[in-house]
Design a protein around this motif. Structure first.
Motif, PDB file in Angstrom:
ATOM      1  N   PRO A 135      44.222  97.545  29.655  1.00  0.00           N
ATOM      2  CA  PRO A 135      42.884  98.139  29.782  1.00  0.00           C
ATOM      3  C   PRO A 135      42.437  98.806  28.494  1.00  0.00           C
ATOM      4  CG  PRO A 135      44.256  98.709  31.659  1.00  0.00           C
ATOM      5  CD  PRO A 135      45.158  98.060  30.655  1.00  0.00           C
ATOM      6  N   ALA A 136      41.165  98.665  28.212  1.00  0.00           N
ATOM      7  CA  ALA A 136      40.572  99.350  27.061  1.00  0.00           C
ATOM      8  C   ALA A 136      39.815 100.570  27.562  1.00  0.00           C
ATOM      9  CB  ALA A 136      39.613  98.425  26.325  1.00  0.00           C
ATOM     10  N   ILE A 137      39.939 101.658  26.867  1.00  0.00           N
ATOM     11  CA  ILE A 137      39.266 102.898  27.241  1.00  0.00           C
ATOM     12  C   ILE A 137      38.289 103.261  26.131  1.00  0.00           C
ATOM     13  CG2 ILE A 137      39.556 105.313  27.867  1.00  0.00           C
ATOM     14  CD1 ILE A 137      42.403 104.640  28.733  1.00  0.00           C
ATOM     15  N   ILE A 138      37.000 103.288  26.458  1.00  0.00           N
ATOM     16  CA  ILE A 138      35.972 103.638  25.492  1.00  0.00           C
ATOM     17  C   ILE A 138      35.322 104.934  25.922  1.00  0.00           C
ATOM     18  CG2 ILE A 138      33.791 102.940  24.439  1.00  0.00           C
ATOM     19  CD1 ILE A 138      34.569 100.057  24.950  1.00  0.00           C
ATOM     20  N   THR A 139      35.448 105.970  25.106  1.00  0.00           N
ATOM     21  CA  THR A 139      34.787 107.231  25.402  1.00  0.00           C
ATOM     22  C   THR A 139      33.335 107.156  24.946  1.00  0.00           C
ATOM     23  OG1 THR A 139      36.856 108.421  25.139  1.00  0.00           O
ATOM     24  CG2 THR A 139      34.850 109.716  25.040  1.00  0.00           C
ATOM     25  N   LEU A 140      32.429 107.542  25.824  1.00  0.00           N
ATOM     26  CA  LEU A 140      31.007 107.357  25.568  1.00  0.00           C
ATOM     27  C   LEU A 140      30.303 108.611  25.052  1.00  0.00           C
ATOM     28  CD1 LEU A 140      30.145 105.278  28.740  1.00  0.00           C
ATOM     29  CD2 LEU A 140      30.810 104.466  26.496  1.00  0.00           C
ATOM     30  N   ASP A 141      31.061 109.612  24.676  1.00  0.00           N
ATOM     31  CA  ASP A 141      30.434 110.862  24.261  1.00  0.00           C
ATOM     32  C   ASP A 141      29.563 110.705  23.015  1.00  0.00           C
ATOM     33  OD1 ASP A 141      31.626 112.050  26.333  1.00  0.00           O
ATOM     34  OD2 ASP A 141      33.014 113.288  25.195  1.00  0.00           O
ATOM     35  N   HIS A 142      29.814 109.676  22.227  1.00  0.00           N
ATOM     36  CA  HIS A 142      29.069 109.524  20.978  1.00  0.00           C
ATOM     37  C   HIS A 142      28.101 108.358  21.014  1.00  0.00           C
ATOM     38  CE1 HIS A 142      31.485 112.618  19.192  1.00  0.00           C
ATOM     39  NE2 HIS A 142      32.586 111.978  19.505  1.00  0.00           N
TER      40      HIS A 142
END
Length: 443
Positions: A92-99
Motif C-alpha cells: 500500500p502507498a500512503i499519501i498525506t494530503l496536508d500539502h
C-alpha cells in the motif's frame, strides 16, 4: 432570501449587517443545517453526526466564522487527511494530503519525466469534455464484473487510483459518474498550482453538532439584531415574471408576494427544489447517498482524522469524538443471506486493518465490543449526502448557469465552478453573491 440553511442564513446575516432590509423564508425552521440529516442516537444518548472533512486550501470556512467572536474555535479545525492506495498485491502507498492533492499525486511519481506527465494530465482534465468521466482502476468496477488474476498483477498507477477515490469521496457518488473536468478544476484551480505547496493544512473539519447547537443559533441572533425578518414554514411555489425581473413569488397556495424591480431575490436551495421553482434553468441534481456505518468507541479521538482508500468495502473512514464513521464503497450492499451483525463484523475487521496500516491507530484498544458480537455497538446510516452534486455532465458546465432574471441570484454549494460541493464551495458562493448584491443595490 429563500432558503434558511447554512448558505441562506450566512448570506442573510451578512446582508442584514450591511444595512439591507432582509426577509428570510424557509419551508421548515431557518438557521438549521443539512449536515445532521443522518444524525443517529447512540445507546448512551450521545449524538453522532459524520464530521465534514473537506478540502479548503484558502481557509474560506474558518475566515467566515472568525468574524463572529461568539463562535467556538473548535467549530472548524485542521484535519489530517491520508489517501491510502493499493494495486493488486503491491505494498500500500500512503499519501498525506496536508500539502495539497495535486502536489501529493505529482511528487509520488519517481523522476522528473513522470512528474511532468502527471502534472500535464491533471492540468488537461480541467478542459476535458463534459462527458469525460473519471477512469476506474481494477477493483472499483461493478461487483458483477469478473476481474482476472493477471489484471490484478498489472502495475497500474497510483495516480489513477487516487483520482477515482477522491472523486467518489468528494462527490458522494460512484466515481465513474463524476466529471473529469470538475475534478480537474478542483485539483488545479490555476495552472501555477500544479507544483505549488502550501505549508498550511488544506484539509479542515467542521463539527456539525457544534454548528447546529451553537453556531447557527448565534448567527440567528445576529440576524435578528441587525433587523432581519424570519418567515418560517413558508413552502415555496413557483417564480414567474413577464419582464427582465422576477416579479412574483408564490408560497404554498395562498400567499403571493409582488417583487419590485429594485428588490433582489436570492435562492439558496437544494438543486431539486431550485429546479422545481425555476424550471427555466433546466438542470437536475444527481442522486447522492452515503451508505455509512457508525461504530461507538470507548476512548475519544483528540483530533479529527480521515482516511480515503481504494478498498473494495470501505471508501472513507472518519475518526471523530468517540465514534468511527465509515463510508462504504458505493458497490457494497448487504446480501440477503448475511445478518447485520455479520456484515458489521466484516466491516469492522476491515476498518481495524486499514487504520493500523494507514493511520497507525489500534482500534482494538479503543473499542468495547457489544454483547454477543465481535465488534462495537454500531448503527447504519443511509442518508442523503449533505452536498449533492449536479448531474455529472452539467457539473462541468455549472459555471455557465445564468438565472433567467436580473434580480434573481443563486447561492449555495452547487454553484461555484472551482470547488467541490461542500463547506468551501458554500462560503465561496456566499462571498460571490454578496458582491453581486452590493453591485445590484448600488446601481
Amino acid at each position: 432570501m429563500i432558503g434558511g440553511g447554512l448558505a441562506g442564513s450566512a448570506l442573510a446575516t451578512l446582508m442584514a449587517e450591511d444595512g439591507i432590509s432582509v426577509t428570510l423564508y424557509d419551508a421548515a425552521e431557518p438557521f438549521e443545517s443539512r449536515w445532521t440529516r443522518g444524525m443517529q442516537t447512540a445507546p448512551q444518548s450521545q449524538k453522532v453526526a459524520e464530521p465534514e472533512i473537506f478540502y479548503d486550501p484558502e481557509g474560506l470556512v474558518q475566515d467566515f466564522f472568525a468574524r463572529f467572536p461568539e463562535m467556538p474555535d473548535k467549530l472548524v479545525r485542521s484535519a489530517h487527511g491520508i489517501l491510502g492506495l493499493k494495486r493488486g498485491r503491491r505494498k500500500p502507498a500512503i499519501i498525506t494530503l496536508d500539502h495539497g492533492l495535486a502536489y501529493a499525486l505529482i511528487t509520488r511519481r519517481t523522476g522528473l519525466m513522470l512528474q511532468a506527465i502527471t502534472a500535464f494530465g491533471l492540468w488537461q482534465k480541467r478542459y476535458a469534455s463534459e462527458d469525460n468521466r473519471v477512469e476506474l482502476p481494477k477493483g472499483m468496477e461493478s461487483p458483477t464484473e469478473v476481474i482476472r488474476e493477471e489484471d490484478l498483477q498489472k502495475s497500474g498507477t497510483y495516480h489513477r487510483d487516487g483520482l477515482a477515490v477522491l472523486a467518489e469521496v468528494l462527490f458522494s457518488m460512484p466515481a465513474h459518474r463524476c466529471s473529469n473536468a470538475l475534478l480537474g478544476r478542483i485539483l488545479l484551480p490555476k495552472a501555477k498550482s500544479v507544483f505549488s505547496r502550501s505549508h498550511a493544512p488544506v484539509f479542515s473539519a467542521i463539527d456539525p453538532i457544534i454548528l447546529n447547537d451553537i453556531a447557527l443559533p448565534a448567527l440567528r441572533d445576529r440576524f435578528v439584531t441587525a433587523g432581519g425578518v424570519i418567515m418560517a414554514h413558508a413552502q415555496l411555489g413557483d417564480i414567474d415574471s413577464t419582464s427582465e425581473y422576477a416579479t412574483d413569488l408564490l408560497f404554498g397556495e395562498d400567499t403571493q408576494i409582488v417583487v419590485k424591480p429594485e428588490d433582489a431575490v436570492v435562492l439558496a436551495l437544494h438543486p431539486k427544489q431550485l429546479c422545481d421553482a425555476v424550471p427555466d434553468i433546466g438542470f437536475a441534481p444527481a442522486p447522492a447517498r452515503r451508505q455509512t456505518m457508525v461504530f461507538e468507541m470507548r476512548r475519544q479521538f483528540a483530533e479529527p482524522r480521515c482516511l480515503f482508500t481504494s478498498d473494495d468495502l470501505v471508501r472513507a473512514i472518519y475518526c471523530s469524538r468517540r465514534h468511527i464513521q465509515v463510508n462504504l464503497n458505493s458497490n457494497v450492499h448487504l446480501s440477503s443471506d448475511t445478518t447485520p451483525d455479520q456484515f458489521a463484523y466484516r466491516i469492522w475487521q476491515r476498518c481495524t486493518w486499514l487504520c493500523d496500516q494507514y493511520l497507525n491507530v489500534d482500534l482494538g484498544v479503543r473499542s468495547e465490543n457489544a454483547k454477543g458480537i465481535d465488534c462495537p455497538n454500531f448503527s447504519f446510516v443511509d442518508a442523503e449526502a449533505p452536498f449533492p452534486e449536479l448531474t455529472p455532465g452539467l457539473a462541468a458546465l455549472r459555471h455557465r448557469l445564468q438565472p433567467p432574471w436580473k434580480n434573481l441570484f443563486l447561492c449555495g454549494d452547487s454553484f461555484p465552478a472551482d470547488y467541490a460541493p461542500g463547506p468551501a464551495a458554500l462560503f465561496a458562493s456566499v462571498k460571490q453573491v454578496r458582491r453581486q448584491l452590493q453591485t445590484f443595490f448600488a446601481s
